[in-house]
Design a protein around this motif. Structure first.
Motif, PDB file in Angstrom:
ATOM      1  N   ARG A   1      11.625 -17.797  25.933  1.00 34.11           N
ATOM      2  CA  ARG A   1      11.575 -16.394  25.522  1.00 34.11           C
ATOM      3  C   ARG A   1      12.050 -16.228  24.079  1.00 34.11           C
ATOM      4  O   ARG A   1      11.515 -15.402  23.332  1.00 34.11           O
ATOM      5  N   THR A   2      13.037 -17.019  23.674  1.00 42.28           N
ATOM      6  CA  THR A   2      13.466 -16.970  22.277  1.00 42.28           C
ATOM      7  C   THR A   2      12.324 -17.353  21.363  1.00 42.28           C
ATOM      8  O   THR A   2      12.085 -16.702  20.328  1.00 42.28           O
ATOM      9  N   LEU A   3      11.589 -18.397  21.714  1.00 41.99           N
ATOM     10  CA  LEU A   3      10.448 -18.834  20.907  1.00 41.99           C
ATOM     11  C   LEU A   3       9.335 -17.786  20.900  1.00 41.99           C
ATOM     12  O   LEU A   3       8.661 -17.585  19.881  1.00 41.99           O
ATOM     13  N   GLN A   4       9.151 -17.116  22.022  1.00 38.72           N
ATOM     14  CA  GLN A   4       8.151 -16.051  22.095  1.00 38.72           C
ATOM     15  C   GLN A   4       8.511 -14.912  21.137  1.00 38.72           C
ATOM     16  O   GLN A   4       7.667 -14.403  20.388  1.00 38.72           O
ATOM     17  N   ALA A   5       9.795 -14.523  21.145  1.00 36.68           N
ATOM     18  CA  ALA A   5      10.237 -13.460  20.242  1.00 36.68           C
ATOM     19  C   ALA A   5      10.165 -13.900  18.784  1.00 36.68           C
ATOM     20  O   ALA A   5       9.813 -13.104  17.897  1.00 36.68           O
ATOM     21  N   MET A   6      10.490 -15.156  18.521  1.00 34.48           N
ATOM     22  CA  MET A   6      10.398 -15.670  17.156  1.00 34.48           C
ATOM     23  C   MET A   6       8.978 -15.572  16.616  1.00 34.48           C
ATOM     24  O   MET A   6       8.762 -15.266  15.431  1.00 34.48           O
ATOM     25  N   TRP A   7       8.001 -15.850  17.458  1.00 35.41           N
ATOM     26  CA  TRP A   7       6.610 -15.780  17.000  1.00 35.41           C
ATOM     27  C   TRP A   7       6.208 -14.349  16.657  1.00 35.41           C
ATOM     28  O   TRP A   7       5.513 -14.106  15.664  1.00 35.41           O
ATOM     29  N   GLN A   8       6.652 -13.392  17.468  1.00 32.72           N
ATOM     30  CA  GLN A   8       6.346 -12.003  17.159  1.00 32.72           C
ATOM     31  C   GLN A   8       7.028 -11.560  15.876  1.00 32.72           C
ATOM     32  O   GLN A   8       6.459 -10.804  15.087  1.00 32.72           O
ATOM     33  N   LEU A   9       8.239 -12.050  15.650  1.00 31.99           N
ATOM     34  CA  LEU A   9       8.897 -11.756  14.377  1.00 31.99           C
ATOM     35  C   LEU A   9       8.095 -12.326  13.220  1.00 31.99           C
ATOM     36  O   LEU A   9       7.888 -11.644  12.201  1.00 31.99           O
ATOM     37  N   ASP A  10       7.627 -13.558  13.354  1.00 33.94           N
ATOM     38  CA  ASP A  10       6.904 -14.171  12.248  1.00 33.94           C
ATOM     39  C   ASP A  10       5.576 -13.471  11.994  1.00 33.94           C
ATOM     40  O   ASP A  10       5.156 -13.344  10.842  1.00 33.94           O
ATOM     41  N   ARG A  11       4.904 -13.010  13.054  1.00 36.97           N
ATOM     42  CA  ARG A  11       3.672 -12.235  12.863  1.00 36.97           C
ATOM     43  C   ARG A  11       3.984 -10.926  12.138  1.00 36.97           C
ATOM     44  O   ARG A  11       3.167 -10.427  11.360  1.00 36.97           O
ATOM     45  N   THR A  12       5.159 -10.387  12.386  1.00 37.50           N
ATOM     46  CA  THR A  12       5.577  -9.169  11.696  1.00 37.50           C
ATOM     47  C   THR A  12       5.836  -9.442  10.219  1.00 37.50           C
ATOM     48  O   THR A  12       5.465  -8.640   9.347  1.00 37.50           O
ATOM     49  N   VAL A  13       6.464 -10.572   9.930  1.00 39.93           N
ATOM     50  CA  VAL A  13       6.674 -10.956   8.536  1.00 39.93           C
ATOM     51  C   VAL A  13       5.324 -11.103   7.831  1.00 39.93           C
ATOM     52  O   VAL A  13       5.173 -10.714   6.658  1.00 39.93           O
ATOM     53  N   ALA A  14       4.333 -11.645   8.528  1.00 37.94           N
ATOM     54  CA  ALA A  14       3.000 -11.780   7.933  1.00 37.94           C
ATOM     55  C   ALA A  14       2.421 -10.411   7.577  1.00 37.94           C
ATOM     56  O   ALA A  14       1.754 -10.255   6.546  1.00 37.94           O
ATOM     57  N   VAL A  15       2.655  -9.403   8.431  1.00 37.17           N
ATOM     58  CA  VAL A  15       2.195  -8.039   8.131  1.00 37.17           C
ATOM     59  C   VAL A  15       2.870  -7.529   6.865  1.00 37.17           C
ATOM     60  O   VAL A  15       2.227  -6.963   5.969  1.00 37.17           O
ATOM     61  N   ALA A  16       4.183  -7.730   6.777  1.00 42.28           N
ATOM     62  CA  ALA A  16       4.922  -7.269   5.596  1.00 42.28           C
ATOM     63  C   ALA A  16       4.486  -8.019   4.348  1.00 42.28           C
ATOM     64  O   ALA A  16       4.345  -7.422   3.265  1.00 42.28           O
ATOM     65  N   ARG A  17       4.261  -9.328   4.478  1.00 43.71           N
ATOM     66  CA  ARG A  17       3.839 -10.124   3.318  1.00 43.71           C
ATOM     67  C   ARG A  17       2.461  -9.677   2.828  1.00 43.71           C
ATOM     68  O   ARG A  17       2.224  -9.601   1.614  1.00 43.71           O
ATOM     69  N   ALA A  18       1.559  -9.387   3.756  1.00 43.29           N
ATOM     70  CA  ALA A  18       0.240  -8.911   3.358  1.00 43.29           C
ATOM     71  C   ALA A  18       0.341  -7.581   2.617  1.00 43.29           C
ATOM     72  O   ALA A  18      -0.361  -7.352   1.618  1.00 43.29           O
ATOM     73  N   TYR A  19       1.226  -6.713   3.094  1.00 44.55           N
ATOM     74  CA  TYR A  19       1.413  -5.439   2.391  1.00 44.55           C
ATOM     75  C   TYR A  19       1.958  -5.684   0.988  1.00 44.55           C
ATOM     76  O   TYR A  19       1.487  -5.082   0.014  1.00 44.55           O
ATOM     77  N   ALA A  20       2.936  -6.572   0.877  1.00 44.76           N
ATOM     78  CA  ALA A  20       3.523  -6.852  -0.437  1.00 44.76           C
ATOM     79  C   ALA A  20       2.517  -7.496  -1.378  1.00 44.76           C
ATOM     80  O   ALA A  20       2.546  -7.253  -2.594  1.00 44.76           O
ATOM     81  N   SER A  21       1.617  -8.317  -0.848  1.00 43.65           N
ATOM     82  CA  SER A  21       0.591  -8.937  -1.694  1.00 43.65           C
ATOM     83  C   SER A  21      -0.317  -7.882  -2.306  1.00 43.65           C
ATOM     84  O   SER A  21      -0.752  -8.011  -3.457  1.00 43.65           O
ATOM     85  N   ALA A  22      -0.601  -6.835  -1.535  1.00 42.11           N
ATOM     86  CA  ALA A  22      -1.448  -5.748  -2.039  1.00 42.11           C
ATOM     87  C   ALA A  22      -0.660  -4.732  -2.850  1.00 42.11           C
ATOM     88  O   ALA A  22      -1.250  -3.944  -3.594  1.00 42.11           O
ATOM     89  N   HIS A  23       0.659  -4.756  -2.718  1.00 41.32           N
ATOM     90  CA  HIS A  23       1.520  -3.809  -3.432  1.00 41.32           C
ATOM     91  C   HIS A  23       2.667  -4.602  -4.066  1.00 41.32           C
ATOM     92  O   HIS A  23       3.755  -4.725  -3.494  1.00 41.32           O
ATOM     93  N   PRO A  24       2.454  -5.166  -5.245  1.00 44.84           N
ATOM     94  CA  PRO A  24       3.455  -6.041  -5.848  1.00 44.84           C
ATOM     95  C   PRO A  24       4.769  -5.381  -6.215  1.00 44.84           C
ATOM     96  O   PRO A  24       5.720  -6.060  -6.628  1.00 44.84           O
ATOM     97  N   ASP A  25       4.868  -4.065  -6.045  1.00 47.10           N
ATOM     98  CA  ASP A  25       6.130  -3.372  -6.275  1.00 47.10           C
ATOM     99  C   ASP A  25       6.963  -3.302  -4.993  1.00 47.10           C
ATOM    100  O   ASP A  25       7.866  -2.469  -4.870  1.00 47.10           O
ATOM    101  N   THR A  26       6.674  -4.191  -4.029  1.00 45.35           N
ATOM    102  CA  THR A  26       7.369  -4.210  -2.746  1.00 45.35           C
ATOM    103  C   THR A  26       8.217  -5.465  -2.615  1.00 45.35           C
ATOM    104  O   THR A  26       7.735  -6.580  -2.802  1.00 45.35           O
ATOM    105  N   LEU A  27       9.487  -5.284  -2.294  1.00 44.55           N
ATOM    106  CA  LEU A  27      10.406  -6.384  -2.011  1.00 44.55           C
ATOM    107  C   LEU A  27      10.496  -6.556  -0.504  1.00 44.55           C
ATOM    108  O   LEU A  27      10.788  -5.594   0.222  1.00 44.55           O
ATOM    109  N   VAL A  28      10.256  -7.774  -0.023  1.00 41.30           N
ATOM    110  CA  VAL A  28      10.391  -8.108   1.396  1.00 41.30           C
ATOM    111  C   VAL A  28      11.532  -9.107   1.541  1.00 41.30           C
ATOM    112  O   VAL A  28      11.564 -10.126   0.849  1.00 41.30           O
TER     113      VAL A  28
END
Length: 416
Positions: free
Chosen positions: A302-329
């Motif tokens: 279950r810890t690994l399952q939650a870790m994967w969802q966190l990492d998919r969330t980081v990918a969402v934030a990173r994609a937003y920052a790539s399109a908006h370079p004025d964003t700190l993640v």
């Protein structure tokens, strides 16, 4: 026209020749201006240490894979010690308070100092500076970590009053997660029935009246299902998707469930859609709580399952920052839970029976290799936690810092 072009070209060639043999004084070459941070996305893997990241990498991506959070170009370490009279090991309340206020405090404190005086919080300061603000979590939205950014309380358990402060004081524009029980009076179930079969202890328990009704009166859209969340338009948004946490953290094989009604990446994407409409920028706090809760149970899968969802969330934030370079993640953990290490499979080592022992063997994705996750405690530890970042001023997280350094970096951005 040809003559003019030739003259310009000759002038450029001469200038280049001169610059190669002698310095030019009094003239500064103009460089492209570096992006200034306008938006901040701060992501907490509650209870996540370095070993949690490594176990997730091996299990989900294999030996040559890299997590989205580990692809962020700047990395460092944060210490986690509280200022507690009886313990050198932090809880989530003191850990998040250090981030949100720049001050260390006692365990259980929500953005108050050791004398129990309220401290200014990043969420409230960002709102006062004109930025949109929000929080997203798989815990109760009033749980310790998000609360520290938007409320003050001498005791983290005052979750109904924390909810009231959201509406009356700090007023985050987006509030998404679990914890409906704290927004409704005892005996007044909401979208999620009292005493569900999964956990008979869950039931409405607020003491501050019907805060969902008050939220609607204050202009919040209220949603409780995936369809309602998807259909929600711009403006203030309150979404509660569970009685308490958006998962069941029971012992391994005894009712442990990680199936949030709405995923953390989905909630984060919706929050970004709403907050990004503010021309003055935004601050968004995001948290995966299940890493901590399942690590407390020494529940590897279950810890690994939650870790994967966190990492998919980081990918969402990173994609937003790539399109908006004025964003700190920024991605970090408030503390480490479980005293976890990643080890080879060794039959001469611990049997794996019981708590605080080896969990596994687990497969290394794409190979015939296996590894074990060895727990040494069901509690928090004092380990340093990794922090990774991308965007303007991300380089300031390089090196080793106290956890209060988060506030030192983010406060000038969000209050400027």
């Amino acid at each position: 026209m040809l003559v003019r072009i030739s003259h310009r070209l000759a002038a450029l060639l001469v200038a280049g020749a001169l610059s190669s043999c002698a310095p030019v004084t009094g003239v500064a070459a103009e460089e492209p201006a570096a992006p200034v941070a306008r938006n901040v996305i701060f992501i907490n893997g509650d209870g996540m240490g370095a070993a949690h990241r490594e176990a997730a990498r091996l299990y989900h991506l294999g030996p040559d894979g890299r997590l989205a959070m580990d692809r962020l170009p700047f990395s460092g370490q944060l210490t986690t010690s509280p200022k507690d009279p009886v313990s050198e090991i932090t809880d989530s309340a003191a850990g998040a308070t250090a981030w949100a206020t720049g001050r260390r405090t006692y365990n259980g404190a929500i953005s108050v100092d050791t004398a129990r005086n309220p401290l200014p919080t990043l969420g409230a300061q960002a709102k006062a500076a004109g930025r949109a603000t929000g929080l997203v979590t798989t815990a109760q939205v009033t749980d310790a970590s998000p609360a520290a950014f938007y409320a003050n309380a001498v005791d983290r358990d005052a979750q109904d009053d924390i909810a009231r402060q959201y509406l009356d004081v700090s007023k985050p524009d987006v509030i998404l997660g679990g914890g409906e029980d704290w927004w409704l009076p005892k005996g007044t179930p909401g979208a999620y029935p009292d005493r569900p079969a999964a956990d008979r202890t869950e039931a409405s328990r607020g003491t501050a009246g019907n805060l969902i009704t008050r939220a609607r009166a204050a202009g919040y859209q209220y949603v409780s299902t995936p369809a309602q969340l998807a259909a929600a338009g711009s403006g203030r948004l309150l979404g509660l998707f569970a009685n308490e946490e958006m998962f069941q953290q029971h012992a391994e094989g005894r009712g442990d469930v990680y199936q949030p009604v709405v995923s953390l990446p989905t909630m984060t994407g919706k929050a970004l859609d709403i907050l990004s409409t503010d021309p003055d920028g935004f601050f968004l706090f995001v948290e995966e709580e299940a890493i901590d809760e399942f690590a407390h149970q020494n529940n590897a899968r279950r810890t690994l399952q939650a870790m994967w969802q966190l990492d998919r969330t980081v990918a969402v934030a990173r994609a937003y920052a790539s399109a908006h370079p004025d964003t700190l993640v920024v991605v970090a953990g408030d503390h480490e839970t479980g005293g976890l290490s990643v080890e080879a499979v060794d039959p001469k080592d611990e049997s794996g029976a019981g708590k605080s022992a080896e969990d596994g063997p687990l497969p290394v994705k794409g190979t015939k290799l296996r590894f074990t996750m060895d727990w040494t405690t069901t509690a928090h530890t004092g380990q340093d936690v990794p922090v990774t970042a991308v965007g303007p001023q991300a380089d300031r997280f390089t090196g080793k810092h106290p956890n209060t350094h988060v506030y030192d970096v983010l406060a000038p951005i969000l209050t400027g």
